[in-house]
Design an enzyme around this catalytic site. Sequence first.
Site, PDB file in Angstrom:
ATOM      1  N   SER A  63       6.338 -54.327  11.161  1.00 18.59           N
ATOM      2  CA  SER A  63       6.912 -53.277  10.316  1.00 18.59           C
ATOM      3  C   SER A  63       7.921 -52.508  11.118  1.00 18.59           C
ATOM      4  CB  SER A  63       5.735 -52.092   9.922  1.00 18.59           C
ATOM      5  OG  SER A  63       6.410 -51.219   9.247  1.00 18.59           O
ATOM      6  N   ASP A  83      -5.193 -55.538  17.462  1.00 21.15           N
ATOM      7  CA  ASP A  83      -5.472 -54.088  17.912  1.00 21.15           C
ATOM      8  C   ASP A  83      -5.011 -54.028  19.245  1.00 21.15           C
ATOM      9  OD1 ASP A  83      -5.920 -51.508  18.544  1.00 21.15           O
ATOM     10  OD2 ASP A  83      -7.522 -51.232  17.213  1.00 21.15           O
ATOM     11  N   TYR A 130       1.329 -36.688  19.675  1.00 27.00           N
ATOM     12  CA  TYR A 130       2.486 -37.729  19.654  1.00 27.00           C
ATOM     13  C   TYR A 130       3.428 -37.514  20.833  1.00 27.00           C
ATOM     14  CZ  TYR A 130       6.187 -40.741  18.085  1.00 27.00           C
ATOM     15  OH  TYR A 130       7.168 -41.779  17.736  1.00 27.00           O
TER      16      TYR A 130
END
Length: 256
Positions: free
Chosen positions: A15, A59, A162
């Site tokens: 993506s 992952d 983040y």
Amino acid sequence: MNISEKTAIITGGASGLGEATARHFHSLGANVAIFDVNVYRGLAISQELGSRCSFYDVDVTGDGSVAKAMARVVEKYGGVHICCNYAGIAPAVKTLGRDGPGDLELFTKVIHINLIGTFNVARLAAHEMAKNTPVDEDGSRGVIINTASVAAYEGQIGQAAYSASKGGVASMTLTMARDLARNGIRVNAIAPGLIHTPMFDAFPQEVYNSLSRQPLYPVRLGKPEEVARLAQHLVENNYMNGEVVRMDAGIRMQAK
Ligand SMILES: NC(=O)c1ccc[n+]([C@@H]2O[C@H](COP(=O)([O-])OP(=O)(O)OC[C@H]3O[C@@H](n4cnc5c(N)ncnc54)[C@H](O)[C@@H]3O)[C@@H](O)[C@H]2O)c1
């Protein structure tokens, strides 16, 4: 380092920025290995691009699964030269929310994927790169590109997790470059501003419009292909090392 006929691992390659870089490097003649948890998109892209692209259900936080996929890449393409770490998530975690103290489990998850996942893949890629025969007169064996964010410097409200994760990515980049210099491996990071990826399509129109107006010039969201072209430069220019490059049209994020 030339990209043609090299092998690139692209995490988060199913993506957004990772997909754009996977497509771009493939168009430049690289073998591309997409490491992502999005099996549906990852397989679709690898099938579309054909024989020089393969998808691995990985992952980035998994120790054994990353090592296993890395071994399969080496078996298929003969080595690893480039590793682009794009896999990441960006959920909001306020220090103190309406419902009480910030969600520690979610904070930990963001650090685990964005920061520890980046180190995990980079260390295993470096292990393979160090075995390469140097490919040019500078003795290049590999190039690693991490993905930070402008939030490493100007985290907005709700971005404690983040910005901490991306601050970690930014500050470990020079250290990794120092660790790997003797192996002929360069390490840089890209710190994007606001780039139009699928993430933005979920925003309400007014949020989308407001974000689009914030860059200094040009006044628009960045394109994933623009990030892919910077990644190309970071691979090709041997004198780029240990640097975190902001790519943000001069934006300085406000508190909200
Ligand atoms: N888009 C932006 O404006 C922007 C700005 C600054 C930084 N970034 C960073 O760039 C990177 C890519 O962002 P994007 O906008 O393309 O996002 P995206 O959501 O479009 O792509 C992220 C990809 O990472 C994958 N992923 C998530 N967790 C994973 C895991 N544990 N293991 C493997 N894959 C995993 C997802 O499945 C997805 O395919 C992220 O690290 C993000 O923080 C993006």
